[in-house]
Design a protein around this motif. Structure first.
Motif, PDB file in Angstrom:
ATOM      1  N   ASP A 220      42.434  23.265  44.877  1.00  0.00           N
ATOM      2  CA  ASP A 220      42.236  24.257  45.926  1.00  0.00           C
ATOM      3  C   ASP A 220      41.200  25.273  45.433  1.00  0.00           C
ATOM      4  O   ASP A 220      41.485  26.099  44.572  1.00  0.00           O
ATOM      5  N   ILE A 221      40.001  25.170  45.984  1.00  0.00           N
ATOM      6  CA  ILE A 221      38.891  25.975  45.482  1.00  0.00           C
ATOM      7  C   ILE A 221      39.131  27.476  45.664  1.00  0.00           C
ATOM      8  O   ILE A 221      38.852  28.280  44.770  1.00  0.00           O
ATOM      9  N   GLU A 222      39.710  27.850  46.796  1.00  0.00           N
ATOM     10  CA  GLU A 222      39.977  29.275  47.040  1.00  0.00           C
ATOM     11  C   GLU A 222      40.946  29.831  45.996  1.00  0.00           C
ATOM     12  O   GLU A 222      40.772  30.939  45.486  1.00  0.00           O
ATOM     13  N   ALA A 223      41.950  29.030  45.690  1.00  0.00           N
ATOM     14  CA  ALA A 223      42.944  29.477  44.702  1.00  0.00           C
ATOM     15  C   ALA A 223      42.267  29.676  43.345  1.00  0.00           C
ATOM     16  O   ALA A 223      42.529  30.648  42.634  1.00  0.00           O
ATOM     17  N   GLU A 224      41.366  28.764  43.009  1.00  0.00           N
ATOM     18  CA  GLU A 224      40.664  28.876  41.717  1.00  0.00           C
ATOM     19  C   GLU A 224      39.812  30.137  41.688  1.00  0.00           C
ATOM     20  O   GLU A 224      39.713  30.821  40.685  1.00  0.00           O
ATOM     21  N   ARG A 225      39.210  30.411  42.828  1.00  0.00           N
ATOM     22  CA  ARG A 225      38.353  31.597  42.898  1.00  0.00           C
ATOM     23  C   ARG A 225      39.191  32.864  42.662  1.00  0.00           C
ATOM     24  O   ARG A 225      38.799  33.756  41.936  1.00  0.00           O
ATOM     25  N   HIS A 226      40.368  32.886  43.251  1.00  0.00           N
ATOM     26  CA  HIS A 226      41.237  34.049  43.055  1.00  0.00           C
ATOM     27  C   HIS A 226      41.676  34.176  41.618  1.00  0.00           C
ATOM     28  O   HIS A 226      41.763  35.267  41.073  1.00  0.00           O
ATOM     29  N   ARG A 227      41.961  33.051  41.013  1.00  0.00           N
ATOM     30  CA  ARG A 227      42.395  33.092  39.607  1.00  0.00           C
ATOM     31  C   ARG A 227      41.297  33.705  38.745  1.00  0.00           C
ATOM     32  O   ARG A 227      41.543  34.508  37.863  1.00  0.00           O
ATOM     33  N   VAL A 228      40.072  33.303  39.014  1.00  0.00           N
ATOM     34  CA  VAL A 228      38.980  33.796  38.185  1.00  0.00           C
ATOM     35  C   VAL A 228      38.710  35.280  38.457  1.00  0.00           C
ATOM     36  O   VAL A 228      38.433  36.046  37.539  1.00  0.00           O
ATOM     37  N   TYR A 229      38.861  35.717  39.716  1.00  0.00           N
ATOM     38  CA  TYR A 229      38.690  37.141  40.024  1.00  0.00           C
ATOM     39  C   TYR A 229      39.712  37.956  39.238  1.00  0.00           C
ATOM     40  O   TYR A 229      39.395  38.958  38.609  1.00  0.00           O
ATOM     41  N   ALA A 230      40.958  37.501  39.328  1.00  0.00           N
ATOM     42  CA  ALA A 230      42.039  38.242  38.663  1.00  0.00           C
ATOM     43  C   ALA A 230      41.799  38.293  37.158  1.00  0.00           C
ATOM     44  O   ALA A 230      42.016  39.320  36.511  1.00  0.00           O
ATOM     45  N   ALA A 231      41.328  37.169  36.616  1.00  0.00           N
ATOM     46  CA  ALA A 231      41.089  37.123  35.169  1.00  0.00           C
ATOM     47  C   ALA A 231      39.969  38.075  34.777  1.00  0.00           C
ATOM     48  O   ALA A 231      40.037  38.750  33.747  1.00  0.00           O
ATOM     49  N   ASP A 233      39.169  40.839  36.300  1.00  0.00           N
ATOM     50  CA  ASP A 233      39.721  42.207  36.356  1.00  0.00           C
ATOM     51  C   ASP A 233      40.478  42.521  35.083  1.00  0.00           C
ATOM     52  O   ASP A 233      40.297  43.567  34.474  1.00  0.00           O
ATOM     53  N   LYS A 234      41.320  41.575  34.686  1.00  0.00           N
ATOM     54  CA  LYS A 234      42.163  41.811  33.522  1.00  0.00           C
ATOM     55  C   LYS A 234      41.304  41.935  32.260  1.00  0.00           C
ATOM     56  O   LYS A 234      41.535  42.794  31.411  1.00  0.00           O
ATOM     57  N   MET A 235      40.308  41.068  32.163  1.00  0.00           N
ATOM     58  CA  MET A 235      39.459  41.105  30.973  1.00  0.00           C
ATOM     59  C   MET A 235      38.696  42.431  30.894  1.00  0.00           C
ATOM     60  O   MET A 235      38.594  43.040  29.838  1.00  0.00           O
ATOM     61  N   ARG A 236      38.184  42.883  32.022  1.00  0.00           N
ATOM     62  CA  ARG A 236      37.439  44.148  32.020  1.00  0.00           C
ATOM     63  C   ARG A 236      38.360  45.306  31.622  1.00  0.00           C
ATOM     64  O   ARG A 236      37.961  46.188  30.862  1.00  0.00           O
ATOM     65  N   GLU A 237      39.572  45.238  32.111  1.00  0.00           N
ATOM     66  CA  GLU A 237      40.565  46.255  31.747  1.00  0.00           C
ATOM     67  C   GLU A 237      40.765  46.253  30.228  1.00  0.00           C
ATOM     68  O   GLU A 237      40.768  47.295  29.582  1.00  0.00           O
ATOM     69  N   GLN A 238      40.924  45.052  29.679  1.00  0.00           N
ATOM     70  CA  GLN A 238      41.144  44.929  28.225  1.00  0.00           C
ATOM     71  C   GLN A 238      39.966  45.503  27.446  1.00  0.00           C
ATOM     72  O   GLN A 238      40.138  46.215  26.464  1.00  0.00           O
ATOM     73  N   ILE A 239      38.768  45.178  27.892  1.00  0.00           N
ATOM     74  CA  ILE A 239      37.579  45.645  27.171  1.00  0.00           C
ATOM     75  C   ILE A 239      37.492  47.161  27.242  1.00  0.00           C
ATOM     76  O   ILE A 239      37.205  47.825  26.249  1.00  0.00           O
ATOM     77  N   ASP A 240      37.786  47.715  28.418  1.00  0.00           N
ATOM     78  CA  ASP A 240      37.741  49.168  28.551  1.00  0.00           C
ATOM     79  C   ASP A 240      38.771  49.808  27.625  1.00  0.00           C
ATOM     80  O   ASP A 240      38.514  50.831  27.016  1.00  0.00           O
ATOM     81  N   ARG A 241      39.928  49.176  27.553  1.00  0.00           N
ATOM     82  CA  ARG A 241      40.979  49.744  26.709  1.00  0.00           C
ATOM     83  C   ARG A 241      40.575  49.693  25.238  1.00  0.00           C
ATOM     84  O   ARG A 241      40.845  50.584  24.457  1.00  0.00           O
ATOM     85  N   ASN A 319      36.008  32.872  25.775  1.00  0.00           N
ATOM     86  CA  ASN A 319      37.302  32.344  25.340  1.00  0.00           C
ATOM     87  C   ASN A 319      38.429  33.241  25.825  1.00  0.00           C
ATOM     88  O   ASN A 319      39.485  32.772  26.223  1.00  0.00           O
ATOM     89  N   ARG A 320      38.185  34.547  25.762  1.00  0.00           N
ATOM     90  CA  ARG A 320      39.193  35.494  26.236  1.00  0.00           C
ATOM     91  C   ARG A 320      39.480  35.250  27.716  1.00  0.00           C
ATOM     92  O   ARG A 320      40.620  35.226  28.149  1.00  0.00           O
ATOM     93  N   LEU A 321      38.416  35.026  28.467  1.00  0.00           N
ATOM     94  CA  LEU A 321      38.569  34.802  29.910  1.00  0.00           C
ATOM     95  C   LEU A 321      39.353  33.516  30.173  1.00  0.00           C
ATOM     96  O   LEU A 321      40.246  33.467  31.017  1.00  0.00           O
ATOM     97  N   ILE A 322      39.025  32.470  29.431  1.00  0.00           N
ATOM     98  CA  ILE A 322      39.756  31.203  29.622  1.00  0.00           C
ATOM     99  C   ILE A 322      41.227  31.402  29.245  1.00  0.00           C
ATOM    100  O   ILE A 322      42.131  30.902  29.920  1.00  0.00           O
ATOM    101  N   ARG A 323      41.434  32.146  28.165  1.00  0.00           N
ATOM    102  CA  ARG A 323      42.811  32.372  27.723  1.00  0.00           C
ATOM    103  C   ARG A 323      43.603  33.125  28.810  1.00  0.00           C
ATOM    104  O   ARG A 323      44.736  32.800  29.093  1.00  0.00           O
ATOM    105  N   ILE A 324      42.971  34.105  29.392  1.00  0.00           N
ATOM    106  CA  ILE A 324      43.665  34.875  30.436  1.00  0.00           C
ATOM    107  C   ILE A 324      43.948  33.974  31.630  1.00  0.00           C
ATOM    108  O   ILE A 324      45.054  33.904  32.137  1.00  0.00           O
ATOM    109  N   VAL A 325      42.929  33.241  32.049  1.00  0.00           N
ATOM    110  CA  VAL A 325      43.064  32.455  33.267  1.00  0.00           C
ATOM    111  C   VAL A 325      44.083  31.329  33.087  1.00  0.00           C
ATOM    112  O   VAL A 325      44.817  30.969  34.002  1.00  0.00           O
TER     113      VAL A 325
END
Ligand code: PEP
Ligand code: MG
Length: 765
Positions: A220-231, A233-241, A319-325
């Motif tokens: 499901d391509i839409e679902a994959e797109r959402h997963r990557v968006y969420a990842a 967001d999370k990665m950017r949060e981590q980097i900012d922290r 790698n961090r992004l793949i790990r999150i996703v």
């Protein structure tokens, strides 16, 4: 070709059409060879190419495994060595070729059994697994035409999916053998800085293990797109922290790294390319990897060390992004060490290190690291040798390689030869002999040649450390870091658990004193489960809301600990020490809290300690100014040289670049300590040093010279320091010391060393 689909308009659509059909093939029950035969048919048909072939590495050469368009007799017959012909070159260089006239290329190697003379154009892409080519996918056409960029991109995406098929189907053995056959077997030597002395041998284990991508084709391509968006967001949060964490302090190398991280994390181009890859039918994980592969391919052609460094950062982030996703956030610790291992990491937190099975952990290799970072203190306590600031770790070491770590020499041998192994074992034997000699000192007193008894205690923090008391023959525990129990727990340890540990420690110590330091949380000892929102945003956690500051505000935490300590010490003497006291009132407040808890327990008829002795740590230089006010209320005072030097020099103790900049033996530190000795002299307060400094023979000698007679040190230091003490004429040193402090040499370390040498002091080297 009557069934040929209409020509695709974008690379994504083209790839998606193929991927949908490949997905069906991969899910079918056909055997691996059957699947490959279908795959070449589908690709050839969809790309409107007369020939499509798959070569896979077997036995060190590339073997034609399946083809549409070439003669079938050539299958499993045609073989090319790595680097031979166009196919061999693609695999060796991990690059893409797109030629309108294949035969005109200087590397073209004609194979008559294939019948390829009919075809002119040629395009090939590597099939990559674990950053190495395990095969080649190519298409050929009778017209002399270059393939379009869209077609090349499609081929690359398809090659990605093929690598999954190869890994998951019966061909996986082939790929596994390739891994072994293709591995670089040559020995290599990397150097770094000694952080914890010792030697160790074991296989390389990466703290952050390589991620395995299970599925490459999206349902499901839409679902994959959402997963990557969420990842994202999370990665950017981590980097900012990360920006607000201790190891990423302001300035220098770290700031640059962080800036690059941020740049990549917010790079629109990067996220767009990943999205395009998802459009082509890949899962989020595969899309990130696909973009990563393409970047790697491009970067390989650029020979610029600066860019290579940046590449390393991007790899890290990818790698961090793949790990999150993929939710594969685990470290090697969670999987458990199966044999003697050397751990490899960019950097580690103390809690992360403590998760490893210390019986199998034979050493640690860090790309960063500094001498007094808490992770290093923990490693020292665990008896695990560590070297830091090692470059090229990721490119030189592969998971499972045999490593020989010699921290004293600051080296790690990768894939050693038999001769290297022999030399290592011989050296190990000598160092074990030295250790045995030192162990023989265990029952001898720590008395100088001129008869001054030095109180030699150990630093501890874990249940396992208790054994060190008997092994070293130390006089007691001069610093029990209670926060270590908090660091190794998944949740906040409740009173019963704390009490049990404290009681066990006291039972094991018998009549030897134990000084319990109340929790020193914060700084580089953050607790993942503790809600410290205020702390997360700190720019300078080492100077922030930590230790006693935090404990006085989180009163509940300190009260629980006070009761746990008092109940554990019922009927015995309890020694309590408060960390990071900056002003006398903080000590008073903490002590009052203990007094209050003692009364509370008494009111409930609980059995109380026979006596409670209170002490403070001198780690904040400012406290020295008000010592006269504090001394009347203290039973003991312990100088924590780790934090003290960080604050004296305003130099982050965990900063790798500052690791060697300031010397403990500099007049700054030595004069400060000598002044404190003088201030405390004549009071009833017992003064000691409990930082890492005291665990090194030369530094310990200087401390004794400055008037210190109590040391609490890492267990591994007891033998060497006792050997130093027993060979020292302290009176002679104290006679010469004032001049050395008043007129320090340009190289104070050299000055102390020269004194030691000319006075026959055993420094162990
Ligand atoms: C110190 O700061 O010297 C000390 C002993 O405490 P810690 O290393 O745990 O901060
Ligand atoms: Mg400290």
């Amino acid at each position: 070709m009557t069934n040929a689909p209409p020509p695709p308009t974008t690379a994504a659509q083209s790839a998606r059409t193929i991927l949908t059909r490949l997905h069906e093939v991969m899910a079918s029950r056909t055997n691996a060879q059957g699947k490959l035969n279908q795959v070449v048919g589908i690709i050839g048909e969809c790309l409107n190419s007369e020939v499509c072939s798959i070569y896979l590495l077997r036995g060190g050469s590339l073997e034609l495994f399946a083809t549409r368009g070439l003669k079938q007799e050539a299958v499993h017959v045609t073989r090319l060595a790595l680097g031979e012909g166009l196919v061999g070159m693609i695999a060796e260089q991990i690059e893409t070729l797109n030629l309108d006239e294949a035969a005109a290329h200087p590397d073209f190697s004609y194979r008559p059994e294939t019948g390829e003379e009919l075809f002119h154009s040629f395009a090939g892409v590597p099939i990559i697994r674990r950053e190495r080519a395990v095969g080649v996918l190519c298409v050929q056409h009778s017209d002399p035409r270059r393939y379009e960029e869209i077609e090349i991109e499609t081929l690359q995406t398809v090659a990605m999916v093929l690598s999954e098929l190869i890994a998951n189907a019966d061909l996986v053995d082939t790929a596994a053998r390739i891994d072994a056959a293709e591995a670089d077997q040559s020995a290599q030597r990397l150097s770094g800085q000694k952080l914890v002395n010792g030697m160790g041998a074991g296989i390389a284990v990466f703290h952050q293990p390589r991620i395995t991508i299970e599925h490459t084709v999206a349902d499901d391509i839409e679902a994959e797109r959402h997963r990557v968006y969420a990842a994202f967001d999370k990665m950017r949060e981590q980097i900012d922290r990360m920006a607000s964490q201790a190891e990423f302090g302001i300035g220098g190398e770290h700031e640059e790294v962080l800036e690059t991280y941020k740049m990549f994390a917010y790079d629109e181009g990067w996220s767009r390319r990943i999205n395009e890859a998802i459009d082509s039918g890949l899962t989020a994980e595969a899309a990130i990897e696909r973009v990563q592969q393409r970047t790697r391919m491009r970067m390989r052609q650029i020979d610029d060390p600066l860019l290579r460094d940046r590449m390393h950062d991007l790899e890290d982030l990818s790698n961090r992004l793949i790990r999150i996703v993929s939710g594969q956030m685990g470290t090697a610790a969670q999987m458990g060490l199966r044999q003697d291992s050397i751990l490899i990491a960019r950097n580690l937190g103390p809690a992360e290190l403590l998760e490893y099975d210390r019986r199998r952990l034979k050493g640690v290799v860090l790309e960063e690291g500094s001498l007094t970072a808490h992770v290093i203190i923990v490693a020292r306590a665990m008896g695990v040798p560590v070297i830091g600031r090692v470059r090229d770790v990721r490119t030189s070491i592969r998971e499972g390689d045999l490593l020989l770590l010699d921290a004293a020499a600051g080296t790690v041998q990768v894939r050693p030869t038999a001769a290297m192994l022999d030399a290592f074992e011989a050296k190990l034997e000598i160092s074990q002999k030295r250790r045995a000699d030192l162990a023989a000192l265990r029952d001898l007193p720590a008395v100088t040649r001129d008869g001054v008894t030095i109180e030699l205690m150990i630093n501890a923090g874990l249940r396992e450390d208790i054994a060190a008391l008997d092994l070293t023959g130390a006089r007691g525990i001069g610093l029990f870091r209670t926060e270590f129990q908090f660091l190794v727990s998944a949740t906040l340890p409740q009173r019963e658990r704390q009490q049990r540990l404290y009681r066990d420690v006291l039972d094991a110590a018998g009549d030897r004193p134990v000084i319990f330091r109340t929790v020193d949380i914060g700084g580089d000892k953050a607790l993942p489960y503790m809600n410290v929102d205020e702390n997360a945003l700190e720019e300078n956690p080492a100077m922030g809301w930590r230790a006693l500051r935090l404990a006085l505000e989180r009163e509940g935490l300190l009260k629980v600990q006070a009761r746990a300590l008092m109940e554990a010490a019922a009927g015995r003497t309890l020694n309590v020490m408060f960390p990071m006291v900056s002003e006398p009132w903080e000590y008073e407040a903490a002590r009052n809290l203990f007094v209050g808890q003692r009364a509370w327990l008494a009111s409930r008829g609980k059995k109380l300690p026979a006596a409670i002795r209170y002490g403070a740590m001198l780690e904040v230089p400012g406290l020295a100014e008000t010592l006269d006010l504090l001394l009347p209320h203290l039973d003991f005072l312990s100088i924590g040289t780790n934090d003290l030097t960080q604050f004296l020099f305003a130099a982050d103790r965990a900063h790798p670049r500052l690791a060697e900049r300031y010397d403990w033996l500099s007049p700054t530190v030595m004069r400060f300590i000598a002044r404190v000795v003088k201030t405390v002299d004549g009071s009833k307060v017992a003064l000691g040093v409990c930082g890492e400094m005291g665990g090194r023979p030369l530094e310990a000698m200087a401390l004794l010279g400055a008037g210190i007679e109590r040391l609490s040190i890492t267990p591994a230091g007891v033998g060497p320091v006792k050997a130093m003490i027993r060979s020292l004429d302290l009176g002679a040193l104290r006679t010469d010391m004032p001049a050395m402090l008043a007129r320090p040499a340009a190289d104070p370390r050299g000055q102390y060393r020269a004194w030691a040498e000319s006075n026959g002091v055993d420094l162990g080297d």
